[in-house]
Structure formats: C-alpha cells, structure tokens
Design an enzyme around this catalytic site. Structure first.
Site, PDB file in Angstrom:
ATOM      1  N   HIS A   1       0.656  -1.612  -0.209  1.00 40.89           N
ATOM      2  CA  HIS A   1       0.029   0.276   0.077  1.00 40.89           C
ATOM      3  C   HIS A   1       0.920   1.147   0.112  1.00 40.89           C
ATOM      4  O   HIS A   1       2.180   1.322   0.479  1.00 40.89           O
ATOM      5  CB  HIS A   1      -0.732  -0.107   0.604  1.00 40.89           C
ATOM      6  CG  HIS A   1      -0.300  -0.080   2.610  1.00 40.89           C
ATOM      7  ND1 HIS A   1      -0.287   1.321   3.252  1.00 40.89           N
ATOM      8  CD2 HIS A   1       0.109  -0.944   3.154  1.00 40.89           C
ATOM      9  CE1 HIS A   1       0.504   0.836   4.206  1.00 40.89           C
ATOM     10  NE2 HIS A   1       0.844  -0.222   4.105  1.00 40.89           N
TER      11      HIS A   1
ATOM     12  N   CYS B   1       2.952  -5.490   6.386  1.00 41.48           N
ATOM     13  CA  CYS B   1       2.844  -5.265   5.862  1.00 41.48           C
ATOM     14  C   CYS B   1       3.422  -4.522   5.148  1.00 41.48           C
ATOM     15  O   CYS B   1       4.325  -3.899   5.442  1.00 41.48           O
ATOM     16  CB  CYS B   1       1.126  -4.186   4.769  1.00 41.48           C
ATOM     17  SG  CYS B   1      -0.416  -5.114   5.653  1.00 41.48           S
TER      18      CYS B   1
END
Length: 253
Positions: free
Chosen positions: A166, A185
């Site tokens: 992301h 992440c």
C-alpha cells in the site's frame, strides 16, 4: 566474485549465498512475464515486465516483533482511496489506549467505530473507561483520503496473513535507513508509478495525487493477476561484488 566476498570458514555467509542461489533457481523455474519482487532485508521492491526493470523503490516492512512473512502470491486488484479497517490487535493494543487518553483522537484521525457487521457506532455514547484490550467489542475504521494510513492506494493479494502492499500518508519514512517499521504489510515509496504500470495507465492519477477525503473507494483490475514474490535474502550483487545485508529477523542459521 564469491571468493572475494566470503571466507571459507564463514558458514553464515555460505548459508546466505546458498539461500540466494535457491531463490534464483525458484524465480527462474517460476518465470513470469510480469512480476513484483520484494526483498525484506533490502527493504526494496522491484517491478519487472518482459524481463525489464520498470520500477524500483524503497519499502517499509515488518518490525522484528511483527515480521513480514515470506510468500508467493498474486496482486488481484488495486484499490483507490481505501478505507483502513484496523486489525483488532492494533485496535486494542495501540488505538484504544490513545482514544481513552485523548477525547477527540478519533476525529483527529478521521476514524469511526464500527461493529462486526460494519455498522457505525456513535462513539460519544460509549463508556471508554470501561473498555480494555480483552473486552472491547468493536473495531475502528479510518475514512478515505491522503491522511489515511494506507494512503490512497492499496494492492490486494491473496494470502492467509492479511498482508498487502500500500501507499502511505507519510513519505518521509522512506528517508530512514532502518525501515523495519510496519505491522507486516509493505509500504511503497512509488505506489503511483506501480499502479500506472499495472493498470496500463487506466487510472486517474490527478485525482489520486489530490488526495481528497471522503472519495469513493474503487477496485481496479490489472490486465492479469500480477505474480508477487516476497523473499528474505540478505544479500545483493552490486557491481562485481556480493554485498551481505543485515539479518534483522535472525533467520539465517
């Protein structure tokens, strides 16, 4: 090159080279015309198409206590202006204490309280002092926009760890030398360039760069699923030398 880089008595370095060679064999055997390669110890990601490097960027990866897992998967879709559905562990360990200390914390961070079905709960009606990490029954959701923790782009991929790539609302983090900072992440330094390549330009970059709030979330499909390899290889080749990288997760034995 290897003889200049490693000592015959240095078993850790030999093991590192062996792992690197195994990764190379694996990637050659699973050759893809288009793929993303993330090397955790290097804290970098590379996007290749037709054996040509198109985008290379710095990344933020998992902390020592919340490591990014090694995996092979596929990017299935690109989400523009994503909401951030805060994982429950982060919600109760990190955000709940801040909400209890600061009355307008949720407003400051564009967050709302939701139940397990996604229904918004009026946070002013909640008795915050009575909640602990063990009994908090709700979740936090952050609204869309440039201030969102995920930034304005999220790259979904299939995996059992709820890990994805992301953007981020804090670009300054990529100036740090040590970027083992996430909960697992992978934050990308150049998410716009990656999205533009994956979607072949079929994306409104100007709208993304404006980063408006309360913008509708949209899911865009790449031409094909994009193979994504997240590897742990504390080694890279630079010029005619092998450079050994730190082993932050202490996986090389």
């Amino acid at each position: 090159m290897l003889f200049r880089s490693i000592s015959i008595t240095d078993s850790i370095k030999y093991r590192t080279v062996q792992i690197a060679m195994n990764y190379r064999r694996y990637l050659s055997f699973n050759h893809q015309s288009e793929y993303i390669l993330v090397n955790i110890p290097e804290m970098e990601a590379s996007y290749y198409r037709n054996d040509s490097l198109k985008v290379r960027m710095r990344t933020v990866v998992g902390k020592i206590l919340t490591p990014t897992p090694v995996m092979a998967s596929y990017i299935t879709d690109v989400v523009t202006f994503p909401n951030w559905n805060v994982p429950h562990s982060i919600a109760v360990k990190e955000i709940l204490p801040k909400v209890k200390r600061t009355a307008n914390y949720l407003e400051q961070h564009s967050m709302e309280v939701v139940d397990s079905k996604g229904t918004v709960i009026e946070d002013a009606d909640l008795k915050w002092k009575s909640y602990t990490a063990r009994n908090f029954p709700y979740f936090f959701r952050q609204s869309t926009g440039a201030g969102n923790t995920l930034g304005v782009l999220k790259f979904n991929m299939h995996n059992p760890f709820s890990i994805f790539l992301h953007a981020t609302s804090s670009q300054s983090v990529f100036g740090k030398t040590d970027r083992f900072l996430s909960h697992g992440c992978i934050r990308l330094q150049k998410p716009f360039e990656l999205a533009k390549n994956l979607l072949r330009g079929e994306i409104d970059m100007e709208q993304l760069r404006q980063g408006k709030t309360n913008t509708k979330t949209n899911r865009l499909k790449p031409v094909q699923k994009i193979a994504t390899f997240i590897i742990y290889m504390p080694l890279k080749v630079k010029g005619n030398s092998v450079v050994f990288l730190p082993d932050p997760y202490q996986l090389i034995k």
